[in-house]
Scaffold this active site. Structure first.
Site, PDB file in Angstrom:
ATOM      1  N   TYR A 110       0.971  -1.178  -0.061  1.00  0.00           N
ATOM      2  CA  TYR A 110      -0.103   0.030   0.134  1.00  0.00           C
ATOM      3  C   TYR A 110       0.767   1.219  -0.111  1.00  0.00           C
ATOM      4  O   TYR A 110       1.879   1.385   0.230  1.00  0.00           O
ATOM      5  CB  TYR A 110      -0.971   0.093   1.202  1.00  0.00           C
ATOM      6  CG  TYR A 110      -0.250   0.204   2.479  1.00  0.00           C
ATOM      7  CD1 TYR A 110       0.338  -0.525   3.153  1.00  0.00           C
ATOM      8  CD2 TYR A 110      -0.514   1.810   3.138  1.00  0.00           C
ATOM      9  CE1 TYR A 110       1.167  -0.100   4.311  1.00  0.00           C
ATOM     10  CE2 TYR A 110       0.181   1.978   4.010  1.00  0.00           C
ATOM     11  CZ  TYR A 110       0.916   1.177   4.888  1.00  0.00           C
ATOM     12  OH  TYR A 110       1.453   1.440   6.372  1.00  0.00           O
ATOM     13  N   LYS A 123       6.341  -1.743   2.021  1.00  0.00           N
ATOM     14  CA  LYS A 123       5.153  -1.255   2.628  1.00  0.00           C
ATOM     15  C   LYS A 123       3.944  -2.529   2.445  1.00  0.00           C
ATOM     16  O   LYS A 123       3.066  -2.240   1.643  1.00  0.00           O
ATOM     17  CB  LYS A 123       4.762   0.097   1.984  1.00  0.00           C
ATOM     18  CG  LYS A 123       4.350   0.915   2.995  1.00  0.00           C
ATOM     19  CD  LYS A 123       4.107   2.307   2.546  1.00  0.00           C
ATOM     20  CE  LYS A 123       3.373   3.224   3.274  1.00  0.00           C
ATOM     21  NZ  LYS A 123       3.218   3.413   4.641  1.00  0.00           N
ATOM     22  N   GLU A 164      12.291   2.368  14.121  1.00  0.00           N
ATOM     23  CA  GLU A 164      11.505   3.506  13.609  1.00  0.00           C
ATOM     24  C   GLU A 164      10.433   3.289  14.493  1.00  0.00           C
ATOM     25  O   GLU A 164      10.142   2.639  15.503  1.00  0.00           O
ATOM     26  CB  GLU A 164      11.078   3.330  12.167  1.00  0.00           C
ATOM     27  CG  GLU A 164      10.448   2.022  11.968  1.00  0.00           C
ATOM     28  CD  GLU A 164      10.095   1.600  10.603  1.00  0.00           C
ATOM     29  OE1 GLU A 164       9.776   2.628   9.432  1.00  0.00           O
ATOM     30  OE2 GLU A 164       9.696   0.518  10.145  1.00  0.00           O
TER      31      GLU A 164
END
Ligand code: PDD
Length: 274
Positions: A31, A142, A174
């Site tokens: 996505y 992703k 992250e």
């Protein structure tokens, strides 16, 4: 709400997903989220390149080339105008009887739709918590498989803070939906763009701004302790832009206010928006 469904613009009722769509059953897809400012896509090409790369890494052939996709997205926001918001898009491997290996025959299913923001996402100084990074080792893709990220964000919500910052052992990777930066002695640090993080488009814009501003940058991993002892912490993403983090795990970062470099990077970022 209009849905770009492969090449067609459909109403939400017309756009139906099969129960044997592999995105639904396996999370077998990828996505993107692209910000829209003043009716214009921000960093469109970088996002479409990343979509193509993510799809390629899991061997999904997109059902269109980039020019066709761009034209379709333009059509979507022409017919469903958005001033400030984003477009969400995903592509799955397609529909086939449930079985783990790739099906011999399946046509990818692409869906995109826009969201207008009723209120702008908050960029006020935020708070975060640490959480162990339990995700797989291909965080550069992703992928639709966001369970590790969802559980981390829920953990942050339950602590009444804004973001969960992942670490593998002592090493920060992250945020649950953001990249993480620290500033120490006027140097900007962020995790290198390898398999352990998503190479954020906003991250890349931040690095380019830092370069323009003459800020020293090190794409190097840093530890939880480094972060807690840093001068500034901020996160970046398509929806949150550049957001200072002033407390992590109940520990105040420096003086507990947005740092100087964060503020100048954010000001320059705002200046680059169309
Ligand atoms: N999240 N890291 C992770 C795990 C992310 O999910 C995201 C984006 C980022 C920042 O990437 P970018 O700057 O390209 O938005 C980093 C999106 C916005 C989301 O899932 O909603």
């Amino acid at each position: 709400m209009l849905i770009l469904f492969n090449h067609d613009l459909l109403s939400r009722d017309e756009a139906t997903i099969d129960i044997e769509d592999r995105g639904y059953q396996f999370g077998d897809g990828v996505y993107e989220v692209i910000r829209i400012y003043n009716g214009v896509f921000f960093e469109l090409e970088a996002h479409l390149d990343r979509l193509e790369r993510s799809a390629g890494e899991i061997k999904i052939a997109l059902p269109f080339n980039q020019e066709e996709l761009k034209a379709n997205l333009e059509k979507l926001i022409e017919q469903d105008p958005v001033q400030s918001g984003h477009v969400y898009m995903q592509v799955t491997r397609g529909v086939a009887p449930r079985n783990h290996p790739f099906p011999a025959q399946a046509d990818p299913v692409f869906v995109a739709y826009t969201k207008e923001y009723e209120t702008e996402p908050s960029r006020a100084p935020g708070r975060a918590v640490f959480t162990e990074d339990i995700r797989w080792l291909r965080c550069d893709i992703k992928s639709l498989n966001l369970l590790g990220n969802v559980l981390a964000k829920q953990f942050a919500n339950e602590q009444n803070v804004d973001e969960a910052i992942f670490h593998r052992g002592e090493w920060i990777t992250e945020g649950s939906s953001t990249n993480v930066f620290i500033v120490k002695n006027k140097t900007l640090y962020t995790h290198p763009a390898n398999h352990l993080i998503l190479d954020g488009i906003t991250r890349r814009v931040v690095l380019s701004i830092a370069n323009d501003l003459g800020i020293k940058v090190k794409e190097e991993a840093f530890t939880k302790q480094d972060l807690l002892e840093s001068d500034e912490v901020f996160i970046s993403s398509t929806t949150q832009e550049v957001r200072p983090i002033v407390e992590v795990d109940g520990v105040r970062i420096a003086d507990g206010k947005e740092g100087e470099l964060t503020a100048s990077i954010h000001a320059e970022f705002t200046g680059r928006l169309s």
